[in-house]
Write an enzyme that holds these catalytic residues in place. Structure first.
Site, PDB file in Angstrom:
ATOM      1  CG  ASP A 157      -2.276   0.674   0.908  1.00 16.53           C
ATOM      2  OD1 ASP A 157      -2.227   1.866   0.549  1.00 16.53           O
ATOM      3  OD2 ASP A 157      -3.349   0.057   1.034  1.00 16.53           O
ATOM      4  CG  HIS A 180      -0.976   1.466  -3.368  1.00 11.70           C
ATOM      5  ND1 HIS A 180      -2.235   1.248  -2.838  1.00 11.70           N
ATOM      6  CD2 HIS A 180      -0.669   0.325  -4.037  1.00 11.70           C
ATOM      7  CE1 HIS A 180      -2.659   0.039  -3.175  1.00 11.70           C
ATOM      8  NE2 HIS A 180      -1.732  -0.535  -3.905  1.00 11.70           N
TER       9      HIS A 180
END
Length: 346
Positions: A157, A180
């Site tokens: 993430d 991310h």
């Protein structure tokens, strides 16, 4: 407190709680701490595994490893609690230092600071698989005066996630990826008020991530994001390099709403590298457009230059091109909107 080198300790969920503790505690971690993998140790689920709360002057340092043994949590068929714990969480503390150690394979976020002030994180690393769900590297919420530098963050993430209530955040010399990217938000979920200000991210590399530098807000929120600087960022094979998304929706269907978290005073300077899908994506609110977006020395090239890819996209985005850019970002609108700050009070 010392975890000696060469030793491995199996530790169930634990909280080290103040405020009645002597200041300037040092937790010397040179060995390894591992988390339980059976659901029985977690009961119905917990928000964190190792917690330090309401302390003044706490340092965790050393060459040791905190291993959340998260693989069983990543498996959707495994019978683990629905609430997944953060590996290491600090709450309501000041003068916090984390340095030297490695945090790996957390069930969820690796390192979280909530309601903390005067935080330093440096010379440490986070490691979990690129497809591990919701495993943010470092998560900041309601925290002020935070410095993060010389860290390596690989997760599934956001490498760094900056949430509401954060100000005075300085991030530099970060190696991010996979993951991310470095993100502010998502802010304003469920019509909430969110405030983030005075954030600098500079002198960092972001590789093989979903986004490079991103601001994301939900429709229906209020508050503001302002005074943000992204500078000297080298990108490599990033899906979307630069993003502001005021229509953020994490998969479920989200209805259109007029209110929004105001986004203003965002500077991108010397952002260079390669992308795989989109160089720039600015999707701002119809009722509260983004203003004061400044672009200077942006050089973004498609990984496969022969393939046709998306052009820069701007919607309701106002600002200034201080230099020519690659590719040309012609969609940025000039000028300012006088009523833009109507819901930006924080």
């Amino acid at each position: 407190m010392v975890v000696p080198s060469g030793s491995v300790f199996f530790v169930k969920p634990i909280s080290f709680s103040g405020p009645n503790c002597q200041p300037k505690i040092v937790f010397q971690l040179d060995g390894k701490i591992i988390a339980p993998k059976d659901s029985g140790s977690w009961g119905s689920g917990l928000l964190q595994w190792l917690e330090f709360t309401k302390l003044t002057g706490i340092t965790i340092r050393g060459k040791g490893i905190i291993d959340g043994q998260g693989s069983v949590w990543y498996n959707p068929t495994a019978k683990m609690p629905s609430t997944k714990p953060t590996a290491l969480r600090f709450y309501g503390s000041s003068d916090v230092t984390v340095t030297g150690l490695t945090i790996q394979n957390s069930p969820q976020t690796h390192l979280k600071f909530d309601d903390c002030t005067n935080v330093q994180v440096f010379s440490m690393s986070v490691s979990s698989p690129g497809d591990s769900p919701n495993t943010d590297g470092i998560h900041l919420q309601n925290s002020k005066d935070v410095v993060i530098h010389d860290v390596k963050l690989a997760s599934g993430d956001d490498c760094v996630s900056i949430q509401t209530g954060c100000s005075g955040i300085f991030i530099h010399n970060v190696n991010c990826g996979p993951g991310h990217g470095i993100s502010i938000g998502g802010l304003g979920k469920d019509n909430s008020k969110a405030c983030v200000s005075n954030v600098t991210v500079r002198d960092s590399t972001i590789s093989n991530t979903m986004t490079g530098v991103r601001i994301k807000t939900w429709q229906g929120g209020s508050g503001s994001v302002q005074g943000i600087m992204f500078s000297n960022i080298q990108l490599s094979e990033v899906k979307t390099a630069i993003m502001i998304d005021q229509f953020y929706c994490d998969g479920s269907k989200c209805s259109n709403k007029t209110s929004a978290v105001a986004v203003s005073g965002i500077t991108y300077r010397n952002i260079k590298g390669t992308y795989t899908e989109n160089p720039v994506h600015f999707a701002c609110s119809d009722s509260l457009p983004c203003t004061g977006v400044i672009l200077n020395t942006i050089e973004l090239k498609a990984v496969q230059e022969s393939n046709p890819l998306s052009n820069p996209f701007c919607w309701k985005t106002y600002g200034e091109l201080q230099t020519s850019t690659v590719p040309p970002i012609d969609c940025l609108q000039s000028g300012k909107l006088a009523k833009q700050q109507s819901s930006a009070q924080c």
